[in-house]
Motif scaffolding. Structure first.
Motif, PDB file in Angstrom:
ATOM      1  N   THR A   1       0.903  -1.152  -0.005  1.00  0.00           N
ATOM      2  CA  THR A   1       0.062  -0.013   0.117  1.00  0.00           C
ATOM      3  C   THR A   1       0.838   1.136  -0.039  1.00  0.00           C
ATOM      4  O   THR A   1       2.138   1.357   0.453  1.00  0.00           O
ATOM      5  CB  THR A   1      -0.683   0.024   1.416  1.00  0.00           C
ATOM      6  OG1 THR A   1       0.050   0.113   2.654  1.00  0.00           O
ATOM      7  CG2 THR A   1      -1.754  -1.387   1.325  1.00  0.00           C
TER       8      THR A   1
ATOM      9  N   SER B   1       0.583   5.440   1.256  1.00  0.00           N
ATOM     10  CA  SER B   1      -0.283   6.380   1.920  1.00  0.00           C
ATOM     11  C   SER B   1       0.546   7.550   2.213  1.00  0.00           C
ATOM     12  O   SER B   1       1.540   7.436   2.373  1.00  0.00           O
ATOM     13  CB  SER B   1      -1.046   5.832   3.078  1.00  0.00           C
ATOM     14  OG  SER B   1       0.068   5.287   4.018  1.00  0.00           O
ATOM     15  N   ARG B   2       0.121   8.551   2.626  1.00  0.00           N
ATOM     16  CA  ARG B   2       0.423   9.838   3.235  1.00  0.00           C
ATOM     17  C   ARG B   2      -0.455  10.257   4.250  1.00  0.00           C
ATOM     18  O   ARG B   2      -1.652  10.256   4.272  1.00  0.00           O
ATOM     19  CB  ARG B   2       1.214  10.571   2.432  1.00  0.00           C
ATOM     20  CG  ARG B   2      -0.049  11.278   1.307  1.00  0.00           C
ATOM     21  CD  ARG B   2       0.984  12.276   0.502  1.00  0.00           C
ATOM     22  NE  ARG B   2       0.079  12.751  -0.502  1.00  0.00           N
ATOM     23  CZ  ARG B   2       0.237  13.884  -1.390  1.00  0.00           C
ATOM     24  NH1 ARG B   2       1.377  14.294  -1.534  1.00  0.00           N
ATOM     25  NH2 ARG B   2      -0.605  14.250  -2.236  1.00  0.00           N
TER      26      ARG B   2
ATOM     27  N   ALA C   1      -3.205  12.820   5.470  1.00  0.00           N
ATOM     28  CA  ALA C   1      -4.379  13.444   4.501  1.00  0.00           C
ATOM     29  C   ALA C   1      -4.479  14.924   4.456  1.00  0.00           C
ATOM     30  O   ALA C   1      -5.022  15.617   3.724  1.00  0.00           O
ATOM     31  CB  ALA C   1      -5.854  13.377   5.467  1.00  0.00           C
TER      32      ALA C   1
ATOM     33  N   LEU D   1      -4.065   6.890  -4.461  1.00  0.00           N
ATOM     34  CA  LEU D   1      -2.679   6.141  -4.124  1.00  0.00           C
ATOM     35  C   LEU D   1      -2.346   4.908  -4.648  1.00  0.00           C
ATOM     36  O   LEU D   1      -1.311   4.847  -5.136  1.00  0.00           O
ATOM     37  CB  LEU D   1      -2.315   6.625  -2.784  1.00  0.00           C
ATOM     38  CG  LEU D   1      -2.077   8.310  -2.459  1.00  0.00           C
ATOM     39  CD1 LEU D   1      -1.642   8.615  -0.984  1.00  0.00           C
ATOM     40  CD2 LEU D   1      -1.048   8.731  -3.188  1.00  0.00           C
TER      41      LEU D   1
ATOM     42  N   TYR E   1       6.015   9.653   1.909  1.00  0.00           N
ATOM     43  CA  TYR E   1       5.008   8.598   1.685  1.00  0.00           C
ATOM     44  C   TYR E   1       5.287   7.141   2.743  1.00  0.00           C
ATOM     45  O   TYR E   1       6.449   7.032   2.756  1.00  0.00           O
ATOM     46  CB  TYR E   1       4.455   8.270   0.072  1.00  0.00           C
ATOM     47  CG  TYR E   1       4.217   9.364  -0.617  1.00  0.00           C
ATOM     48  CD1 TYR E   1       2.874   9.519  -0.962  1.00  0.00           C
ATOM     49  CD2 TYR E   1       5.102  10.336  -1.190  1.00  0.00           C
ATOM     50  CE1 TYR E   1       2.364  10.627  -1.803  1.00  0.00           C
ATOM     51  CE2 TYR E   1       4.604  11.208  -1.948  1.00  0.00           C
ATOM     52  CZ  TYR E   1       3.365  11.335  -2.191  1.00  0.00           C
ATOM     53  OH  TYR E   1       3.016  12.183  -3.195  1.00  0.00           O
ATOM     54  N   ARG E   2       4.241   6.784   2.839  1.00  0.00           N
ATOM     55  CA  ARG E   2       4.562   5.376   3.529  1.00  0.00           C
ATOM     56  C   ARG E   2       4.173   4.155   2.492  1.00  0.00           C
ATOM     57  O   ARG E   2       3.191   4.143   2.248  1.00  0.00           O
ATOM     58  CB  ARG E   2       3.494   5.222   4.611  1.00  0.00           C
ATOM     59  CG  ARG E   2       3.613   3.738   5.609  1.00  0.00           C
ATOM     60  CD  ARG E   2       2.603   3.711   6.566  1.00  0.00           C
ATOM     61  NE  ARG E   2       2.505   2.315   7.045  1.00  0.00           N
ATOM     62  CZ  ARG E   2       1.461   1.735   6.766  1.00  0.00           C
ATOM     63  NH1 ARG E   2       0.392   1.820   5.969  1.00  0.00           N
ATOM     64  NH2 ARG E   2       1.285   0.360   7.225  1.00  0.00           N
TER      65      ARG E   2
ATOM     66  N   ASP F   1       7.489  -1.250   6.647  1.00  0.00           N
ATOM     67  CA  ASP F   1       7.218  -0.163   6.110  1.00  0.00           C
ATOM     68  C   ASP F   1       8.453   0.755   5.376  1.00  0.00           C
ATOM     69  O   ASP F   1       9.708   0.607   6.125  1.00  0.00           O
ATOM     70  CB  ASP F   1       6.645   1.060   6.882  1.00  0.00           C
ATOM     71  CG  ASP F   1       5.118   0.517   7.233  1.00  0.00           C
ATOM     72  OD1 ASP F   1       4.597  -0.290   6.899  1.00  0.00           O
ATOM     73  OD2 ASP F   1       4.537   0.924   8.628  1.00  0.00           O
TER      74      ASP F   1
END
Length: 754
Positions: free
Chosen positions: A584, A586-587, A589, A599, A624-625, A643
């Motif tokens: 995945t 993500s970052r 919001a 994403l 970003y993660r 991660d």
């Protein structure tokens, strides 16, 4: 013969028991002196030897004689530990309480009872010492002038159960005389109650009395007044506490707090001057009992330079320290506790090594202060004991930010860190500097550990969401790494906690605390609030212990932070156990403009044989993660593996990848086009590997068949604007030997002509 054997043979030739009580008969007339010798026959001057002591002194070289060929015997040569007196001490305490209950105040009778089991001069002296410390309290009211007369004679001291220092010394002298122990009263100055640090004692009369005793032809020093307990001036009370340090104290240690009027009673080869005595740092008995050595300063008055001052101590066994800085008080023994809990302080940096402690003091304001150091042996529970005091003077404070509290006492690696598995690190006890807010801590380990980190500093709430976004931790079998992002200029505390990796339920213990100083804002090197790490990072960043256990290895990026300088990156590794993987992106919001695509479309996974490639094309600059998950069986839950922190500094928005469906499986490889957003007006070449497929097509307004070349790659050209008018999506489809139907592998979005 030992005290233990003597106690076993003990009997009362002059006492009988009735109902558990001791009834003492009149003392026999000749134990150590003639029957007619009484109190009025004692010399009037308190510094004069008793008759036995004087006779002995004439035969000896005398105390304090320099240049003597005889080596001075140490206390530890008389007895290794006071534990050898345990049974004797218990006897003295017990019979002393019985004598007191029976109202016996005759000194000679008391001496007969308490020393009746003693079989050596040393044991007799010990009996006197223990009885004095347990049965006589310091007369606080007499010291404060609230009593007209303080008990002075031995009989009055025994009867009242209280005395000033002269009463202790006089009674000790009399009891030793009755036992035939040569004894001397010594007058002089002491650093006890009423003492001001740095005061000129040359203009003050001596204010204290203690004793010197002769054992085995050598003089020793003792102070029963200080050994019995301490005075609480604030509570105007006496706190009983037996302190065996003042029983036959070494002269080199006794001189730190007691200065005799007569130089010879220093018992030193090289006598100390009164001026030197005044300048010396005050050290308590706990200082010597813990085996501490003062490295610097050598004088009690500590003056800051450019707002800083330092204190260093050495020790032979691990010791925990803390300190307390307070506004200057009038007296050394007034208003501060003798023992305290370990507590935070923002006055300086206390760092420990295996053999030393260094305290760097940074007073926040100009002024005069009292500095107290406290310590306890490492591993012991309870409070820390006062060990020494200094007078701290700060003419002008240094210009600097506030240092955060450190409840774990010391900075740098803890002395017990090696026992916890941490063998070294690249940061020390001094403040680590960072100009841009970014810093990396690396700790070497002797075994696999788990790690948790805590960052405290400006604008950070302990355990808060923002504080968590400042840390990214990587756990490897022999290395722990913590990446730090300081959000604002100032000082920060980074605390590290570890436990053995295999002990899943074991407690985390503090292994190190580092002071960080950020000189510049973090936002200067990245875009706005996205300069911090992405939220929801796990404790497992980058490849490490967990990935190795799952059979994931040979990572192209061995660190937790991955850069994307051109707006894209690939992370490759091997999947040795054929786990089913999921990734995945993500970052936060609240950062960056929203992408027109989710994403998930900016991350693409390819798996061929055991090789896995994660391709990322972030939609904009920022952090970003990239989360990696795995499961070992279909239908099971995906569990987090690790991660990666992906940093994109490219201002150009990355294009999304095609949308992937379940039919796109292991062994499938997209060679081109890699972008999932295509120009509808242009011809597009397709090249793709689909293992086992009998037919592969691209479906838009019409179907385009791809051909299989010699390299087992399906390829072909898809028409542009005329053939795709009104179509918004292209589908890549294929059939398989198991099905006659065409399954969708992935879809591409079409961008209409401008």
């Amino acid at each position: 013969m030992s005290a233990e054997v003597g106690i076993q043979k003990f009997s009362f030739p002059f006492a009988r028991r009735d109902g558990g009580r001791v009834h003492v008969k009149a003392p026999q007339p000749a134990v150590a002196v003639a029957a007619g010798e009484a109190e009025d026959q004692r010399p009037a001057a308190k510094r004069q030897l008793s008759s036995e002591g004087a006779a002995t002194v004439k035969k000896s070289a005398g105390p304090g004689l320099r240049g003597s060929a005889a080596r001075r015997k140490k206390r530890k040569e008389l007895f290794a530990s006071v534990d050898i007196f345990r049974r004797l001490d218990s006897h003295v305490v017990r019979v002393g309480a019985e004598l007191k209950e029976n109202g016996v105040s005759d000194v000679a009778a008391i001496v007969r009872v308490i020393a009746g089991v003693a079989e050596s001069q040393l044991e007799k002296l010990r009996a006197v010492w223990v009885w004095l410390c347990h049965n006589i309290e310091y007369d606080v009211c007499g010291y404060l002038g609230r009593r007209s007369e303080a008990p002075c004679s031995p009989e009055d001291v025994v009867a009242s159960g209280r005395a000033l220092c002269g009463g202790y010394a006089g009674l000790c002298l009399e009891m030793c005389r009755l036992l035939g122990l040569p004894c001397q009263e010594v007058t002089g100055h002491s650093k006890g109650i009423g003492y001001r640090q740095g005061q000129d004692l040359g203009e003050v009369k001596s204010d204290h009395l203690w004793n010197a005793v002769l054992l085995d032809g050598q003089w020793f020093l003792m102070d029963a007044c200080w050994g019995a307990g301490r005075v609480d001036l604030e509570g105007r009370s006496f706190v009983k506490r037996l302190d065996d340090f003042y029983f036959l104290t070494e002269p080199e240690e006794f001189i730190e707090s007691h200065f005799p009027d007569e130089e010879r009673w220093q018992l030193l080869e090289t006598p100390v001057t009164l001026e030197d005595f005044q300048r010396r740092v005050f050290k308590t008995s706990a200082f010597f009992q813990m085996g501490l050595t003062l490295i610097r300063p050598l004088h009690s008055h500590l003056l800051t330079e450019r707002g800083e001052a330092s204190v260093s101590l050495a020790f032979s066994r691990p010791v925990a320290f803390t300190y307390e800085v307070t506004p200057r008080r009038d007296f050394l023994h007034c208003g501060a506790p003798e023992r305290k809990e370990s507590g935070p302080s923002s006055w300086g940096l206390l760092s420990l090594s295996r053999a030393s402690m260094n305290l760097r003091l940074l007073p926040p304001a100009a002024g005069a202060y009292d500095l107290r150091l406290y310590a306890r042996p490492e591993g012991d529970g309870g409070l820390l004991s006062w060990i020494c005091s200094l007078a701290l003077e700060c003419p002008e404070p240094g210009a600097g930010d506030r240092i955060p509290d450190n409840p774990y006492l010391s900075w740098g690696l803890r002395p017990e860190a090696a026992d916890l598995g941490v063998t070294g690190g690249d940061l020390g006890g001094e403040a680590a500097q960072t100009e841009d807010g970014r810093l990396e801590l690396r700790l070497n380990t002797s075994r696999s550990l788990m790690m948790l980190c805590e960052l405290v500093g400006p604008e950070l709430e302990v355990g808060g969401a923002k504080a968590k976004r400042c840390l990214a931790c990587q756990i490897q079998p022999d290395l722990l790494t913590c990446h730090v992002a300081c959000p604002a200029p100032g000082y920060y505390r980074l605390s590290v906690f570890v436990r053995d990796y295999e002990e899943a339920d074991g407690p985390f213990r503090n292994a190190a605390n580092f002071l960080l100083r950020c000189r510049g804002p973090l936002a200067a090197t990245a875009a706005g609030p996205d300069a911090l790490f992405p939220p929801d990072l796990s404790s497992w960043c980058g490849p490490g212990t967990r990935t190795a256990q799952l059979g994931l290895c040979d990572f192209s990026h061995r660190g937790a932070l991955v850069g994307a300088p051109q707006g894209k990156c690939n992370i490759t590794f091997r999947n040795r156990r054929d786990l089913e993987l999921h990734a995945t992106l993500s970052r936060g919001a609240d950062v960056g403009a929203a992408s027109p695509f989710p994403l998930a479309r900016h991350l693409f996974c390819t798996s061929v044989d055991s090789k896995v490639t994660l391709s990322a094309s972030p939609p904009g600059p920022g952090t970003y993660r990239l989360g990696l998950y795995a499961r070992s069986a279909p239908g099971a839950d995906f569990k987090p593996v690790c991660d990666f922190v992906l940093r994109n500094v490219c201002e150009r928005a990355g294009l999304p990848f095609p949308r992937v469906y379940a039919a796109w499986g292991k062994g499938c490889v997209l060679l081109e086009p890699r972008a999932g957003l295509l120009d509808a007006s242009a011809r597009v070449g397709f090249r793709v590997r689909v293992p086992g497929a009998r037919r592969v097509c691209v479906v838009g307004r019409r179907r385009t068949e791809l051909r299989l070349n010699k390299s087992r790659v399906w390829e072909g050209q898809v028409a542009g604007e005329d053939d795709q008018e009104g179509v918004t999506q292209l589908k890549l489809v294929a059939d398989s030997p198991d099905s006659s139907e065409m399954a969708v592998l992935m879809t591409f979005d079409l961008r209409p002509p401008e």
